[in-house]
Design an enzyme around this catalytic site. Sequence first.
Site, PDB file in Angstrom:
ATOM      1  N   ASP A  43       0.741  -1.491   0.115  1.00 59.34           N
ATOM      2  CA  ASP A  43      -0.163  -0.025   0.444  1.00 59.34           C
ATOM      3  C   ASP A  43       0.847   0.930  -0.082  1.00 59.34           C
ATOM      4  OD1 ASP A  43      -2.448  -0.755   0.521  1.00 59.34           O
ATOM      5  OD2 ASP A  43      -2.219  -1.721   2.058  1.00 59.34           O
ATOM      6  N   ASP A 178     -10.318  -5.498  -0.266  1.00 58.46           N
ATOM      7  CA  ASP A 178      -8.919  -5.627   0.531  1.00 58.46           C
ATOM      8  C   ASP A 178     -10.270  -3.990   0.966  1.00 58.46           C
ATOM      9  OD1 ASP A 178      -6.976  -3.840   1.269  1.00 58.46           O
ATOM     10  OD2 ASP A 178      -6.555  -2.131  -0.604  1.00 58.46           O
TER      11      ASP A 178
HETATM   12  C1  DX5 Z   1      -6.989   0.515   2.709  1.00 56.86           C
HETATM   13  C2  DX5 Z   1      -5.878  -0.736   2.382  1.00 56.86           C
HETATM   14  C3  DX5 Z   1      -5.651  -1.646   2.856  1.00 56.86           C
HETATM   15  C4  DX5 Z   1      -5.425  -2.400   4.357  1.00 56.86           C
HETATM   16  C5  DX5 Z   1      -6.557  -3.104   4.566  1.00 56.86           C
HETATM   17  O1  DX5 Z   1      -6.467   1.736   2.607  1.00 56.86           O
HETATM   18  O2  DX5 Z   1      -5.694  -0.507   0.843  1.00 56.86           O
HETATM   19  O3  DX5 Z   1      -4.531  -2.387   1.713  1.00 56.86           O
HETATM   20  O4  DX5 Z   1      -4.392  -2.265   4.777  1.00 56.86           O
HETATM   21  O5  DX5 Z   1      -6.034  -3.547   5.860  1.00 56.86           O
HETATM   22  P1  DX5 Z   1      -7.418  -4.003   6.452  1.00 56.86           P
HETATM   23  O6  DX5 Z   1      -7.145  -5.857   6.155  1.00 56.86           O
HETATM   24  O7  DX5 Z   1      -6.325  -4.156   8.504  1.00 56.86           O
HETATM   25  O8  DX5 Z   1      -8.265  -4.142   6.498  1.00 56.86           O
HETATM   26 ZN    ZN Z   2      -4.938  -1.966  -1.048  1.00 59.41          ZN
END
Ligand code: DX5
Ligand code: ZN
Length: 223
Positions: A43, A178
């Site tokens: 990310d 995601d």
């Molecule tokens: C949020 C990101 C995600 C994030 C997901 O902007 O795109 O990839 O890391 O995190 P979790 O799985 O904790 O919701």
């Molecule tokens: Zn992401």
Amino acid sequence: MGFFRELGDRVVGAPSILAADFANLAEEVHRAQAGGAELVHFDVMDNHFVPNLSVGPVVAASLVKATNLPVDAHLQVERPDSLIPAFVEAGVTSICVQPEAATHLHRTLAAIRGAGLEAGCALSPTTPPEILEWVFPYLNYVNVMSVNPGFGGQRFITEMVEKVRRVREMTCLPIQVDGGISARTAPLMVEAGARVLIAGSAVFQGDPAAEMQRLIKSGRRAL
Ligand code: DX5
Ligand code: ZN
């Protein structure tokens, strides 16, 4: 070929390193790989498109050297075009952009594909999938975000199950999900048509190998 072109109808796990210990990034990814991870979700946040700030091409280049898994860069940034060459140089295998932040989306996707990488679009929760109608031929995958981009550990937005179903009706490209993906929410998304399960906190807040394995298993059961 490429990761998404070769995926077929398999359900795979992609740890989002945002929730990992950045001081031990390579080790964290190795642990998730031991649990069956097949793709690393990287990310990138710029404090403009999203309020948060994360890591960039320098860290991506180090991680690419430290793992044999393909690294997928999710650019949550304004003006993604100017960052594409640096991520290509870093060795990531795919780049996903937010259409809300790309002024000339066709040009952006063409730049990614022109460099030999696979190209994706990530849709924020309120962005209609129809925004992709004219770019499907230039895409290799779609990321349906089930939280607002910017942070890990947010609550899963339930309506996004229906959005995955809608995207599935529009295209046969692989769908990533995601945000808030866990052993509880993964089966709902797989049943709706998702195949790449991205998870940060669900994987790295516990034992990454065990949690990755649990997540993949729960997703596969819904096939
Ligand atoms: C949020 C990101 C995600 C994030 C997901 O902007 O795109 O990839 O890391 O995190 P979790 O799985 O904790 O919701
Ligand atoms: Zn992401």
